[in-house]
Motif scaffolding. Structure first.
Motif, short mmCIF file in Angstrom:
data_model
loop_
_atom_site.label_atom_id
_atom_site.label_comp_id
_atom_site.label_asym_id
_atom_site.label_seq_id
_atom_site.Cartn_x
_atom_site.Cartn_y
_atom_site.Cartn_z
N HIS A 186 0.83 -1.22 0.00
CA HIS A 186 0.00 0.00 0.00
C HIS A 186 0.86 1.26 0.00
O HIS A 186 0.68 2.17 0.80
N GLU A 187 1.83 1.32 -0.90
CA GLU A 187 2.72 2.47 -1.01
C GLU A 187 1.90 3.74 -1.25
O GLU A 187 0.96 3.75 -2.02
N GLY A 188 2.25 4.80 -0.52
CA GLY A 188 1.58 6.08 -0.75
C GLY A 188 0.78 6.55 0.46
O GLY A 188 1.06 6.20 1.61
N GLU A 189 -0.25 7.34 0.20
CA GLU A 189 -1.01 7.99 1.26
C GLU A 189 -1.62 7.01 2.24
O GLU A 189 -1.73 7.30 3.44
N SER A 190 -2.03 5.84 1.79
CA SER A 190 -2.72 4.90 2.67
C SER A 190 -1.80 4.34 3.76
O SER A 190 -2.29 3.76 4.73
N SER A 191 -0.49 4.49 3.61
CA SER A 191 0.44 4.03 4.63
C SER A 191 1.10 5.18 5.38
O SER A 191 2.06 4.97 6.11
N LEU A 192 0.57 6.37 5.23
CA LEU A 192 1.06 7.53 5.97
C LEU A 192 0.17 7.74 7.19
O LEU A 192 -0.56 8.72 7.31
N ILE A 193 0.23 6.79 8.11
CA ILE A 193 -0.61 6.79 9.29
C ILE A 193 0.21 7.31 10.47
O ILE A 193 1.36 6.92 10.67
N GLY A 194 -0.37 8.20 11.26
CA GLY A 194 0.31 8.71 12.44
C GLY A 194 0.64 7.59 13.41
O GLY A 194 -0.05 6.57 13.48
N LEU A 195 1.72 7.78 14.17
CA LEU A 195 2.22 6.71 15.02
C LEU A 195 1.19 6.22 16.03
O LEU A 195 1.00 5.01 16.19
N PHE A 196 0.51 7.12 16.72
CA PHE A 196 -0.38 6.67 17.78
C PHE A 196 -1.57 5.87 17.28
O PHE A 196 -1.86 4.80 17.82
N PRO A 197 -2.31 6.32 16.26
CA PRO A 197 -3.37 5.45 15.75
C PRO A 197 -2.85 4.15 15.16
O PRO A 197 -3.50 3.10 15.27
N LEU A 198 -1.66 4.20 14.55
CA LEU A 198 -1.08 2.98 13.99
C LEU A 198 -0.73 1.99 15.10
O LEU A 198 -0.97 0.78 14.97
N LEU A 199 -0.17 2.49 16.20
CA LEU A 199 0.13 1.62 17.33
C LEU A 199 -1.13 0.93 17.84
O LEU A 199 -1.13 -0.28 18.10
N ARG A 200 -2.19 1.68 17.99
CA ARG A 200 -3.44 1.12 18.53
C ARG A 200 -4.00 0.06 17.58
O ARG A 200 -4.49 -0.99 18.01
N GLU A 201 -3.95 0.34 16.27
CA GLU A 201 -4.49 -0.60 15.30
C GLU A 201 -3.67 -1.89 15.28
O GLU A 201 -4.24 -3.00 15.29
N ILE A 202 -2.36 -1.76 15.27
CA ILE A 202 -1.52 -2.97 15.23
C ILE A 202 -1.58 -3.71 16.56
O ILE A 202 -1.60 -4.95 16.58
N ARG A 203 -1.63 -2.99 17.67
CA ARG A 203 -1.73 -3.65 18.98
C ARG A 203 -2.98 -4.53 19.06
O ARG A 203 -2.97 -5.60 19.67
N ALA A 204 -4.06 -4.07 18.41
CA ALA A 204 -5.31 -4.84 18.43
C ALA A 204 -5.24 -6.10 17.58
O ALA A 204 -6.03 -7.03 17.78
N LYS A 205 -4.29 -6.14 16.64
CA LYS A 205 -4.21 -7.26 15.69
C LYS A 205 -3.00 -8.16 15.93
O LYS A 205 -2.97 -9.27 15.39
N SER A 206 -2.03 -7.72 16.70
CA SER A 206 -0.79 -8.46 16.83
C SER A 206 -0.43 -8.67 18.30
O SER A 206 -0.67 -7.80 19.15
N THR A 207 0.17 -9.81 18.60
CA THR A 207 0.64 -10.10 19.96
C THR A 207 2.13 -9.83 20.12
O THR A 207 2.67 -10.01 21.21
N LEU A 208 2.80 -9.40 19.06
CA LEU A 208 4.25 -9.19 19.11
C LEU A 208 4.62 -7.94 19.90
O LEU A 208 3.85 -6.98 19.95
N PRO A 209 5.81 -7.91 20.50
CA PRO A 209 6.33 -6.67 21.07
C PRO A 209 6.44 -5.61 19.98
O PRO A 209 6.88 -5.90 18.86
N LEU A 210 6.04 -4.38 20.31
CA LEU A 210 6.05 -3.29 19.34
C LEU A 210 7.02 -2.21 19.77
O LEU A 210 7.05 -1.80 20.93
#
Length: 352
Positions: A186-210
């Motif tokens: 998803h190169e481009g605007e769709s991957s220009l997500i701010g860190l805090f919302p991105l952290l929350r989204e990935i934390r909800a989907k992944s069990t890995l250390p971030l």
């Protein structure tokens, strides 16, 4: 949530800080200094030829017995090609304006496969990867050599792929981060997500250390990232101000004088989105077509080298994140001590 990073604790590291692997501006001195001060130091080895890579890793090991990270760019070999089209026209015009000649490079980038096999043989305690996804078989090979594996994600789909591949942790790169975007989906605007919302989204989907990357410059930022699901902060721009960072004096001066709004994303230097302090070359190339990475990067390398030699920051790549105005000039050990005190102060406030 515990503020002790389980990933870093397994390495014997108590501070939740990773010095980011910045290609071209991390060397053995900076990495070792960060390791000795109690954080995970990282070598940005993506553009190092194998002999230089091996020599640098040897130098890190000679300077510290603490764990460190080696980062590679996952790239497919790009065959040499005849250059033509609007991308060549745009670059030729810039070179001509400066009285320089644009010559085809003899290679576009080091061979990733050669780098991969070398780093596997060197077996650093930690390896990390940017610009792509490592196959599960290669992840397993590194683990069998005793290496922990970190993948880079700029969106939730990348994070899921890395978890499926067997990564031990994820570097979550927000749009605020300096330097190159690690995006491979998803190169481009769709991957220009701010860190805090991105952290929350990935934390909800992944069990890995971030590891949270993007705009974090002080202990309060580390604590905030932890509150949102990160186990540690990966900090790059903050360490560019350190005495040990091998940055050009003019680059350092631009960092010291920069504000957050002075940075923006560009493909001008490398053909891949990267955040840096705006300069004349970025402005001149704003609407220009570029070659893909690493071809554009190879074609602008002589220009950047020339600019460094004559001390012209307008044609240097001045990578920096949006947190740049919060930078502090001091030795790495002193910065890390300051970050630790600030982090502890924020933890105390949260607990009181």
């Amino acid at each position: 949530m515990s503020h002790q990073s389980t990933f870093l604790a397994q390495l014997g590291i108590s501070l939740p800080i990773v010095q980011a692997p910045m290609a071209g501006v991390t060397d053995a001195q900076l990495v070792a200094a960060c390791c000795e001060a109690g954080v995970l130091g990282s070598l940005g080895a993506g553009m190092l030829m194998p002999d230089t890579l091996a020599t640098t890793v040897k130098a890190i090991r000679a300077a510290t017995n603490k764990p460190f990270n080696v980062n590679l760019f996952i790239l497919e070999d790009m065959p040499l090609q005849d250059l033509s089209g609007p991308a060549l026209t745009a670059l030729t015009a810039e070179y001509h304006h400066l009285g320089l000649a644009l010559s085809p490079p003899v290679r576009y980038a080091p061979s990733f496969q050669e780098q991969l096999e070398l780093v596997l043989a060197l077996a650093p305690p930690v390896v990390s990867f940017t610009f792509g996804i490592l196959g599960a078989q290669d992840v397993t090979r590194f683990k069998q050599r005793g290496c922990k594996v970190i993948g880079t994600a700029t969106n939730v789909d990348e994070a899921i792929l890395w978890e499926q591949a067997g990564a031990d942790a994820l570097s979550v790169q927000g749009s605020e981060a300096g330097g190159h975007r690690g995006t491979f989906l998803h190169e481009g605007e769709s991957s220009l997500i701010g860190l805090f919302p991105l952290l929350r989204e990935i934390r909800a989907k992944s069990t890995l250390p971030l590891f949270a990357a993007g705009g974090i410059m002080d202990g309060a930022g580390i604590a905030a990232a932890q509150c949102l699901g990160a186990e540690a902060a990966q900090m790059g721009t903050a360490f560019l101000f350190c005495d040990e960072a091998p940055v050009h004096p003019l680059y350092r001066q631009r960092l010291i004088n920069a504000q957050g709004h002075h940075t923006r994303l560009t493909k001008a230097f490398s053909g891949k989105y990267a955040r840096g302090i705006e300069n004349r070359f970025m402005q001149n190339m704003e609407n220009a077509v570029t070659y893909p990475y690493p071809l554009q990067n190879a074609l602008t390398a002589p220009l950047r080298k020339w600019a460094a030699e004559i001390a012209d920051a307008d044609y240097m790549s001045l990578w920096a994140g949006q947190g740049v105005p919060l930078g502090r000039s001091m030795p790495a050990a002193e910065l890390i001590h300051q970050l630790e005190m600030e982090w502890h102060a924020c933890r105390y406030q949260q607990q009181s």
